[in-house]
Write a protein that holds these residues in place. Sequence first.
Motif, mmCIF file in Angstrom:
data_model
loop_
_atom_site.group_PDB
_atom_site.id
_atom_site.type_symbol
_atom_site.label_atom_id
_atom_site.label_comp_id
_atom_site.label_asym_id
_atom_site.label_seq_id
_atom_site.Cartn_x
_atom_site.Cartn_y
_atom_site.Cartn_z
ATOM 1 N N ASN A 98 0.721 -1.158 -0.091
ATOM 2 C CA ASN A 98 0.062 0.057 0.035
ATOM 3 C C ASN A 98 0.715 1.338 0.118
ATOM 4 N N VAL A 99 1.794 1.241 0.706
ATOM 5 C CA VAL A 99 2.776 2.410 0.771
ATOM 6 C C VAL A 99 3.601 2.703 -0.657
ATOM 7 N N PHE A 100 3.963 1.404 -1.131
ATOM 8 C CA PHE A 100 4.670 1.628 -2.624
ATOM 9 C C PHE A 100 3.635 2.210 -3.414
ATOM 10 N N HIS A 101 2.274 1.856 -3.419
ATOM 11 C CA HIS A 101 1.324 2.266 -4.537
ATOM 12 C C HIS A 101 0.910 3.578 -4.489
ATOM 13 N N TRP A 102 0.936 3.834 -3.016
ATOM 14 C CA TRP A 102 0.668 5.418 -2.656
ATOM 15 C C TRP A 102 1.701 6.262 -2.893
ATOM 16 N N LEU A 103 3.044 5.700 -2.928
ATOM 17 C CA LEU A 103 4.291 6.608 -3.493
ATOM 18 C C LEU A 103 4.180 6.727 -4.710
ATOM 19 N N TRP A 104 4.024 5.601 -5.387
ATOM 20 C CA TRP A 104 4.135 5.574 -6.910
ATOM 21 C C TRP A 104 3.085 6.533 -7.655
ATOM 22 N N MET A 105 2.002 6.523 -7.234
ATOM 23 C CA MET A 105 0.796 7.391 -7.548
ATOM 24 C C MET A 105 1.116 8.732 -7.467
ATOM 25 N N PHE A 106 1.326 9.088 -6.126
ATOM 26 C CA PHE A 106 1.353 10.568 -5.607
ATOM 27 C C PHE A 106 2.808 11.140 -5.348
ATOM 28 N N GLY A 107 3.627 10.344 -5.973
ATOM 29 C CA GLY A 107 5.069 10.737 -5.642
ATOM 30 C C GLY A 107 5.771 10.625 -7.125
ATOM 31 N N PHE A 108 6.107 9.399 -7.492
ATOM 32 C CA PHE A 108 6.981 9.160 -8.726
ATOM 33 C C PHE A 108 6.403 9.538 -10.041
ATOM 34 N N LEU A 109 5.130 9.153 -10.192
ATOM 35 C CA LEU A 109 4.387 9.503 -11.552
ATOM 36 C C LEU A 109 4.350 11.112 -11.679
ATOM 37 N N PRO A 110 4.024 11.944 -10.597
ATOM 38 C CA PRO A 110 3.676 13.329 -10.974
ATOM 39 C C PRO A 110 5.075 13.851 -11.204
ATOM 40 N N VAL A 111 6.123 13.603 -10.327
ATOM 41 C CA VAL A 111 7.378 13.973 -10.617
ATOM 42 C C VAL A 111 7.867 13.669 -11.969
ATOM 43 N N VAL A 112 7.871 12.429 -12.566
ATOM 44 C CA VAL A 112 8.176 12.006 -13.813
ATOM 45 C C VAL A 112 7.614 12.758 -14.913
ATOM 46 N N ARG A 113 6.331 13.054 -14.729
ATOM 47 C CA ARG A 113 5.460 13.798 -15.665
ATOM 48 C C ARG A 113 5.906 15.281 -15.855
ATOM 49 N N ILE A 114 6.114 15.782 -14.796
ATOM 50 C CA ILE A 114 6.726 16.983 -14.707
ATOM 51 C C ILE A 114 8.026 17.232 -15.214
ATOM 52 N N VAL A 115 8.952 16.370 -15.033
ATOM 53 C CA VAL A 115 10.348 16.415 -15.688
ATOM 54 C C VAL A 115 10.271 16.182 -17.285
ATOM 55 N N LEU A 116 9.438 15.238 -17.719
ATOM 56 C CA LEU A 116 9.318 14.864 -19.106
ATOM 57 C C LEU A 116 8.470 15.751 -19.975
ATOM 58 N N PHE A 117 7.493 16.515 -19.341
ATOM 59 C CA PHE A 117 6.917 17.335 -20.164
ATOM 60 C C PHE A 117 7.131 18.839 -19.847
ATOM 61 N N ALA A 118 8.156 18.878 -19.004
ATOM 62 C CA ALA A 118 8.553 20.683 -18.821
ATOM 63 C C ALA A 118 9.259 21.138 -20.179
ATOM 64 N N VAL A 119 9.760 20.427 -20.819
ATOM 65 C CA VAL A 119 10.502 21.024 -21.998
ATOM 66 C C VAL A 119 9.339 21.287 -23.349
ATOM 67 N N PRO A 120 8.724 20.110 -23.624
ATOM 68 C CA PRO A 120 7.794 20.434 -24.692
ATOM 69 C C PRO A 120 6.683 21.516 -24.683
ATOM 70 N N LEU A 121 6.119 21.248 -23.471
ATOM 71 C CA LEU A 121 4.878 22.256 -23.270
ATOM 72 C C LEU A 121 4.940 23.566 -23.513
ATOM 73 N N PRO A 122 6.285 24.583 -22.765
ATOM 74 C CA PRO A 122 6.533 25.713 -23.228
ATOM 75 C C PRO A 122 6.851 25.913 -24.583
#
Length: 121
Positions: A27-51
């Motif tokens: 449960n802790v891993f799933h929570w960290l995956w959904m609310f930690g890892f995935l948002p951070v990865v999306r921010i990093v990956l899409f920070a360049v193309p969106l602007p």
Amino acid sequence: MLFYASNIVYQGSYQWLDPSDLQSGQNVFHWLWMFGFLPVVRIVLFAVPLPLILRLSRPVSFGCALAEFVVVDYAFYVFFNSQKPVGVHGMWHEIIGLAVLSFLFHGRIRPIFTRKVSSGQ
């Protein structure tokens, strides 16, 4: 995060908000995956193309680039979050994302489509 919050409210499943429910390692891993890892990865990956997309000034190029961005974002969501390639949650994810994007950047997006063409004189 807004997508996950709306999904929790829609399903009435508030267990992810209760820290006492996160007792097992899975449960802790799933929570960290959904609310930690995935948002951070999306921010990093899409920070360049969106602007770069928001700098485009022609409606057709902006629309095509934004459509490509949405397809890549949807593929990212399906690969990391979903077991089905096509699903309502993925579509809802993209609708919320486009709504937030248009709300935050309406001042930049509106002139792309409302600019008057000069006669060149």
